[in-house]
Design a protein around this motif. Structure first.
Motif, PDB file in Angstrom:
ATOM      1  N   LEU A  74       0.847  -1.196   0.000  1.00  0.00           N
ATOM      2  CA  LEU A  74       0.000   0.000   0.000  1.00  0.00           C
ATOM      3  C   LEU A  74       0.877   1.237   0.000  1.00  0.00           C
ATOM      4  O   LEU A  74       2.000   1.219   0.507  1.00  0.00           O
ATOM      5  N   SER A  75       0.338   2.312  -0.532  1.00  0.00           N
ATOM      6  CA  SER A  75       1.106   3.554  -0.608  1.00  0.00           C
ATOM      7  C   SER A  75       0.583   4.588   0.374  1.00  0.00           C
ATOM      8  O   SER A  75      -0.581   4.549   0.780  1.00  0.00           O
ATOM      9  N   LYS A  76       1.470   5.484   0.742  1.00  0.00           N
ATOM     10  CA  LYS A  76       1.127   6.637   1.578  1.00  0.00           C
ATOM     11  C   LYS A  76       1.569   7.863   0.800  1.00  0.00           C
ATOM     12  O   LYS A  76       2.725   7.957   0.372  1.00  0.00           O
ATOM     13  N   ALA A  77       0.645   8.797   0.589  1.00  0.00           N
ATOM     14  CA  ALA A  77       0.912   9.981  -0.235  1.00  0.00           C
ATOM     15  C   ALA A  77       1.590  11.082   0.564  1.00  0.00           C
ATOM     16  O   ALA A  77       1.191  11.372   1.691  1.00  0.00           O
ATOM     17  N   ASN A  78       2.611  11.670  -0.052  1.00  0.00           N
ATOM     18  CA  ASN A  78       3.265  12.856   0.496  1.00  0.00           C
ATOM     19  C   ASN A  78       2.862  14.019  -0.413  1.00  0.00           C
ATOM     20  O   ASN A  78       3.333  14.110  -1.549  1.00  0.00           O
ATOM     21  N   PHE A  79       1.975  14.868   0.068  1.00  0.00           N
ATOM     22  CA  PHE A  79       1.434  15.938  -0.771  1.00  0.00           C
ATOM     23  C   PHE A  79       2.398  17.108  -0.941  1.00  0.00           C
ATOM     24  O   PHE A  79       2.170  17.967  -1.780  1.00  0.00           O
ATOM     25  N   LEU A  84       4.941   8.861  -3.433  1.00  0.00           N
ATOM     26  CA  LEU A  84       4.287   7.786  -2.696  1.00  0.00           C
ATOM     27  C   LEU A  84       5.338   6.951  -1.991  1.00  0.00           C
ATOM     28  O   LEU A  84       6.321   6.535  -2.613  1.00  0.00           O
ATOM     29  N   SER A  85       5.150   6.709  -0.702  1.00  0.00           N
ATOM     30  CA  SER A  85       5.975   5.768   0.041  1.00  0.00           C
ATOM     31  C   SER A  85       5.219   4.452   0.078  1.00  0.00           C
ATOM     32  O   SER A  85       3.994   4.429   0.244  1.00  0.00           O
ATOM     33  N   LEU A  86       5.934   3.335  -0.060  1.00  0.00           N
ATOM     34  CA  LEU A  86       5.311   2.023  -0.158  1.00  0.00           C
ATOM     35  C   LEU A  86       5.563   1.200   1.099  1.00  0.00           C
ATOM     36  O   LEU A  86       6.682   1.166   1.609  1.00  0.00           O
ATOM     37  N   TYR A  87       4.501   0.500   1.548  1.00  0.00           N
ATOM     38  CA  TYR A  87       4.566  -0.317   2.760  1.00  0.00           C
ATOM     39  C   TYR A  87       3.935  -1.682   2.510  1.00  0.00           C
ATOM     40  O   TYR A  87       2.874  -1.777   1.880  1.00  0.00           O
ATOM     41  N   HIS A  88       4.566  -2.721   3.032  1.00  0.00           N
ATOM     42  CA  HIS A  88       3.997  -4.063   2.969  1.00  0.00           C
ATOM     43  C   HIS A  88       2.762  -4.100   3.874  1.00  0.00           C
ATOM     44  O   HIS A  88       2.821  -3.675   5.027  1.00  0.00           O
ATOM     45  N   TYR A  89       1.649  -4.584   3.339  1.00  0.00           N
ATOM     46  CA  TYR A  89       0.396  -4.651   4.103  1.00  0.00           C
ATOM     47  C   TYR A  89       0.278  -6.010   4.768  1.00  0.00           C
ATOM     48  O   TYR A  89       0.456  -7.044   4.122  1.00  0.00           O
ATOM     49  N   GLU A  90      -0.036  -5.994   6.059  1.00  0.00           N
ATOM     50  CA  GLU A  90      -0.200  -7.245   6.794  1.00  0.00           C
ATOM     51  C   GLU A  90      -1.537  -7.348   7.524  1.00  0.00           C
ATOM     52  O   GLU A  90      -2.060  -8.435   7.697  1.00  0.00           O
ATOM     53  N   PRO A  92      -5.380  -4.989   8.904  1.00  0.00           N
ATOM     54  CA  PRO A  92      -6.164  -3.753   8.879  1.00  0.00           C
ATOM     55  C   PRO A  92      -5.774  -2.732   9.947  1.00  0.00           C
ATOM     56  O   PRO A  92      -6.007  -1.533   9.776  1.00  0.00           O
ATOM     57  N   SER A  93      -5.168  -3.180  11.042  1.00  0.00           N
ATOM     58  CA  SER A  93      -4.768  -2.239  12.089  1.00  0.00           C
ATOM     59  C   SER A  93      -3.701  -1.247  11.597  1.00  0.00           C
ATOM     60  O   SER A  93      -3.487  -0.215  12.227  1.00  0.00           O
ATOM     61  N   GLN A  94      -3.059  -1.547  10.484  1.00  0.00           N
ATOM     62  CA  GLN A  94      -2.057  -0.641   9.902  1.00  0.00           C
ATOM     63  C   GLN A  94      -2.695   0.599   9.285  1.00  0.00           C
ATOM     64  O   GLN A  94      -2.004   1.578   9.038  1.00  0.00           O
ATOM     65  N   LEU A  95      -3.981   0.530   9.001  1.00  0.00           N
ATOM     66  CA  LEU A  95      -4.626   1.563   8.191  1.00  0.00           C
ATOM     67  C   LEU A  95      -5.200   2.704   9.016  1.00  0.00           C
ATOM     68  O   LEU A  95      -5.723   2.501  10.110  1.00  0.00           O
ATOM     69  N   GLU A  96      -5.114   3.894   8.437  1.00  0.00           N
ATOM     70  CA  GLU A  96      -5.842   5.057   8.934  1.00  0.00           C
ATOM     71  C   GLU A  96      -6.269   5.863   7.715  1.00  0.00           C
ATOM     72  O   GLU A  96      -5.616   5.818   6.664  1.00  0.00           O
ATOM     73  N   LYS A 106      -0.219   3.413   8.392  1.00  0.00           N
ATOM     74  CA  LYS A 106       0.429   4.334   9.326  1.00  0.00           C
ATOM     75  C   LYS A 106       1.778   3.782   9.782  1.00  0.00           C
ATOM     76  O   LYS A 106       2.565   4.483  10.393  1.00  0.00           O
ATOM     77  N   TYR A 107       2.032   2.508   9.474  1.00  0.00           N
ATOM     78  CA  TYR A 107       3.330   1.901   9.762  1.00  0.00           C
ATOM     79  C   TYR A 107       3.469   0.655   8.894  1.00  0.00           C
ATOM     80  O   TYR A 107       2.521   0.218   8.250  1.00  0.00           O
ATOM     81  N   GLY A 108       4.639   0.071   8.911  1.00  0.00           N
ATOM     82  CA  GLY A 108       4.885  -1.165   8.173  1.00  0.00           C
ATOM     83  C   GLY A 108       6.287  -1.199   7.599  1.00  0.00           C
ATOM     84  O   GLY A 108       7.020  -0.211   7.649  1.00  0.00           O
TER      85      GLY A 108
END
Length: 189
Positions: A74-79, A84-90, A92-96, A106-108
């Motif tokens: 999953l990606s996190k956008a830097n506006f 985009l920063s990329l994170y391995h998804y494991e 749902p608690s990772q998401l915000e 939010k981490y990973g």
């Protein structure tokens, strides 16, 4: 049409979709992707839908990638720099949900774009040559440039139609494949 005209038109078209229609189309498109692409042991960048923009749902794809032994990213956008920063998804608690309505990690564990085998790309519209129109910030064009040469770029589209884009530029990167409710289009031919 210009990209700005296309964005306006397709945002209006999306706004007219009922929750039922959006759910039905999302399920059709996800089923086509899952019947056509094997994600087992692959690194797959996938976006999660911005619900207020009525984006196509990708949660079924995310679940299937995990079930089949793939590696969802999953990606996190830097506006500030449109990266985009990329994170391995494991889990749902990772998401915000960001202030822009984007479900993001939010981490990973971070992943480099050069490791990706597939990138599932959001879009508002697509041309018959595989050129896409997104929201206009260039996040995905920047990401796709960092991918390895054999990475496959996949668009998923709510509508069975193509547009003619009159203002393409050198930084626009075409898709390899696009899935719509009616089928799969391969632009590599």
């Amino acid at each position: 049409m210009t990209k700005a005209e296309i964005r306006k038109l397709y945002k209006q078209k999306r706004a007219q979709l009922s929750p039922y229609d959006l759910s039905k189309i999302s399920a059709q498109v996800q089923a086509l992707v899952l019947n056509s692409v094997r994600f087992s042991a692959k690194y797959v960048s996938i976006f999660l839908p911005i619900e207020q923009q009525k984006e196509i749902s990708t949660y079924g794809l995310l679940e299937d990638i995990m079930l089949k032994g793939g590696h969802p990213v999953l990606s996190k956008a830097n506006f500030s720099d449109h990266s985009l920063s990329l994170y391995h998804y494991e889990h749902p608690s990772q998401l915000e949900v960001s202030s822009f309505g984007i479900p993001e990690p939010k981490y990973g564990r971070t992943i480099l774009a050069s490791k990706l085998d597939y990138v599932i790309v959001p879009l508002l519209a697509v041309s018959s040559e595989g050129q896409r129109v997104g929201y206009g910030k260039g996040f995905y064009d920047r990401l796709l440039k960092q991918c390895k040469p054999d990475c496959i770029f996949i668009g998923i589209h709510l509508f069975d139609e193509f547009v003619e884009i009159t203002d393409l530029n050198k930084d626009d990167i075409p898709l390899h494949l696009c899935f719509t409710p009616g089928g799969m289009y391969d632009f590599r031919k």
